[in-house]
Design a protein around this motif. Structure first.
Motif, mmCIF file in Angstrom:
data_model
loop_
_atom_site.group_PDB
_atom_site.id
_atom_site.type_symbol
_atom_site.label_atom_id
_atom_site.label_comp_id
_atom_site.label_asym_id
_atom_site.label_seq_id
_atom_site.Cartn_x
_atom_site.Cartn_y
_atom_site.Cartn_z
ATOM 1 N N GLN A 52 131.016 139.730 2.090
ATOM 2 C CA GLN A 52 129.735 140.401 1.869
ATOM 3 C C GLN A 52 128.886 139.733 0.797
ATOM 4 O O GLN A 52 127.692 140.012 0.692
ATOM 5 C CB GLN A 52 129.977 141.865 1.461
ATOM 6 N N LEU A 53 129.491 138.871 0.015
ATOM 7 C CA LEU A 53 128.774 138.274 -1.114
ATOM 8 C C LEU A 53 127.679 137.327 -0.634
ATOM 9 O O LEU A 53 127.775 136.744 0.447
ATOM 10 C CB LEU A 53 129.763 137.513 -1.999
ATOM 11 N N PRO A 54 126.625 137.160 -1.437
ATOM 12 C CA PRO A 54 125.579 136.198 -1.075
ATOM 13 C C PRO A 54 126.154 134.803 -0.852
ATOM 14 O O PRO A 54 127.022 134.343 -1.606
ATOM 15 C CB PRO A 54 124.647 136.229 -2.294
ATOM 16 N N LYS A 55 125.677 134.146 0.173
ATOM 17 C CA LYS A 55 126.174 132.812 0.517
ATOM 18 C C LYS A 55 125.572 131.763 -0.409
ATOM 19 O O LYS A 55 124.497 131.939 -0.981
ATOM 20 C CB LYS A 55 125.843 132.480 1.970
ATOM 21 N N GLY A 56 126.277 130.666 -0.524
ATOM 22 C CA GLY A 56 125.773 129.535 -1.278
ATOM 23 C C GLY A 56 126.002 129.595 -2.771
ATOM 24 O O GLY A 56 125.573 128.700 -3.495
ATOM 25 N N LEU A 57 126.691 130.646 -3.255
ATOM 26 C CA LEU A 57 127.007 130.765 -4.677
ATOM 27 C C LEU A 57 128.495 130.520 -4.889
ATOM 28 O O LEU A 57 129.296 130.553 -3.952
ATOM 29 C CB LEU A 57 126.616 132.150 -5.194
ATOM 30 N N THR A 58 128.883 130.287 -6.140
ATOM 31 C CA THR A 58 130.271 130.014 -6.483
ATOM 32 C C THR A 58 130.875 131.247 -7.147
ATOM 33 O O THR A 58 130.265 131.839 -8.038
ATOM 34 C CB THR A 58 130.373 128.814 -7.437
ATOM 35 N N TYR A 59 132.107 131.596 -6.708
ATOM 36 C CA TYR A 59 132.750 132.808 -7.213
ATOM 37 C C TYR A 59 134.141 132.488 -7.758
ATOM 38 O O TYR A 59 134.790 131.516 -7.360
ATOM 39 C CB TYR A 59 132.874 133.841 -6.084
ATOM 40 N N GLY A 60 134.576 133.328 -8.683
ATOM 41 C CA GLY A 60 135.925 133.251 -9.220
ATOM 42 C C GLY A 60 136.528 134.643 -9.252
ATOM 43 O O GLY A 60 135.817 135.625 -9.486
ATOM 44 N N VAL A 61 137.828 134.738 -9.015
ATOM 45 C CA VAL A 61 138.529 136.022 -9.005
ATOM 46 C C VAL A 61 139.630 135.990 -10.052
ATOM 47 O O VAL A 61 140.421 135.037 -10.114
ATOM 48 C CB VAL A 61 139.130 136.321 -7.618
ATOM 49 N N GLU A 62 139.676 137.042 -10.864
ATOM 50 C CA GLU A 62 140.753 137.207 -11.837
ATOM 51 C C GLU A 62 141.546 138.452 -11.474
ATOM 52 O O GLU A 62 140.997 139.555 -11.440
ATOM 53 C CB GLU A 62 140.209 137.338 -13.253
ATOM 54 N N VAL A 63 142.840 138.273 -11.193
ATOM 55 C CA VAL A 63 143.719 139.397 -10.861
ATOM 56 C C VAL A 63 144.660 139.651 -12.028
ATOM 57 O O VAL A 63 144.947 138.752 -12.823
ATOM 58 C CB VAL A 63 144.526 139.122 -9.577
#
Length: 281
Positions: free
Chosen positions: A119-130
């Motif tokens: 669902q996130l906007p395309k073309g951006l960079t994401y990071g996940v912290e668990v």
């Protein structure tokens, strides 16, 4: 962070508070924006942040906790849209949008994470912290998380709190830090192009440096592979962070050609080392 009053001795001097971000960006080239985790800034604030830094400076911002912790990524489309609409002026100067998940977000919720990433906007960079322990035991659960992140080209944020917990919690600062920071195993994996390391140090600079030596080779490896690692530095207080960041940065010149790294210079001041500053290699 960038508005730390105690950094006057090495970074800001007597400039007004409103000019600190501009000065910070003359020395370091990225910062971890924690404020968006707790509350959205106003549009004028967003515009001021954008205009205070040069075009090659890069923010990283956390998604609001209303999305990650309260809603746990579910039925959050309205909040997500509002967040990115607010932050839109900073999109070109933001390197990564961080999704910090609560400790109770476990393996059973991986399908929820996958739907959210879609669902996130395309073309951006994401990071996940668990922070759920099942994602740190090299089990099928951790492998499933890593596969999911690789599939979506999402960076796994690596927390290294070993230095912090190597010290005895015998001061109010250390007690508070150990209560707030998670103690999880360290698995230095790059699931995408911009691996992120959050180094949680302590008050003893020599112990911090000893632990950082373990990251030098890995950072150099990632850089030589063409990746763009991010390193964010934390310790129990916020007073001597610029010196700590600089001392870590300088150790990289022992394993990476110094001519390939930008120069970092601080004002003359105390050379002790301590808490949080964020910088990019």
């Amino acid at each position: 962070m960038w508005s730390q009053p105690q950094w006057k001795h090495c970074l800001y001097g007597d400039i007004p508070t409103s000019a600190r971000l501009e000065k910070y960006a003359q020395v370091f080239n990225t910062v971890e924006g924690n404020t968006t985790f707790y509350a959205l800034p106003t549009l004028p604030t967003v515009m001021n942040w954008r205009d205070a830094v040069p075009d090659d400076f890069r923010f990283t911002f956390k998604l609001p906790k209303t999305i990650t912790h309260d809603l746990q990524l579910q039925h959050a489309q309205a909040e997500l849209t509002h967040f990115f609409n607010t932050m839109e002026p900073l999109i070109d100067k933001t390197a990564m949008w961080k999704i910090q998940l609560p400790a109770q977000f476990g393996p059973s919720l991986l399908p929820t994470l996958e739907r959210f990433l879609q669902q996130l906007p395309k073309g951006l960079t994401y990071g996940v912290e668990v922070r759920h322990r099942a994602f740190f035991n090299k089990s099928d659960h951790e492998k499933a998380l890593n596969r999911l992140l690789i599939t979506h080209q999402c960076n796994r944020i690596i927390m290294d709190s070993r230095p912090l917990f190597a010290a005895k919690a015998d001061t109010p600062i250390m007690i508070d830090a150990q209560q707030k920071k998670p103690q999880v195993p360290v698995h230095p994996i790059a699931t995408a192009h911009q691996p992120v390391v959050r180094f949680i140090g302590q008050c003893d600079p020599q112990i911090n440096l000893a632990f950082f030596q373990r990251w030098r080779t890995k950072l150099a490896q990632w850089i030589n592979e063409g990746k763009q690692p991010y390193l964010f530095i934390h310790t129990p207080d916020n007073i001597q962070a610029p010196e700590l960041a600089l001392s870590f940065y300088n150790t990289l010149t022992e394993v990476i050609n110094p001519s390939s790294l930008p120069q970092i210079h601080l004002q003359q001041g105390s050379q002790n080392t301590s808490n949080q500053l964020d910088f990019l290699f």
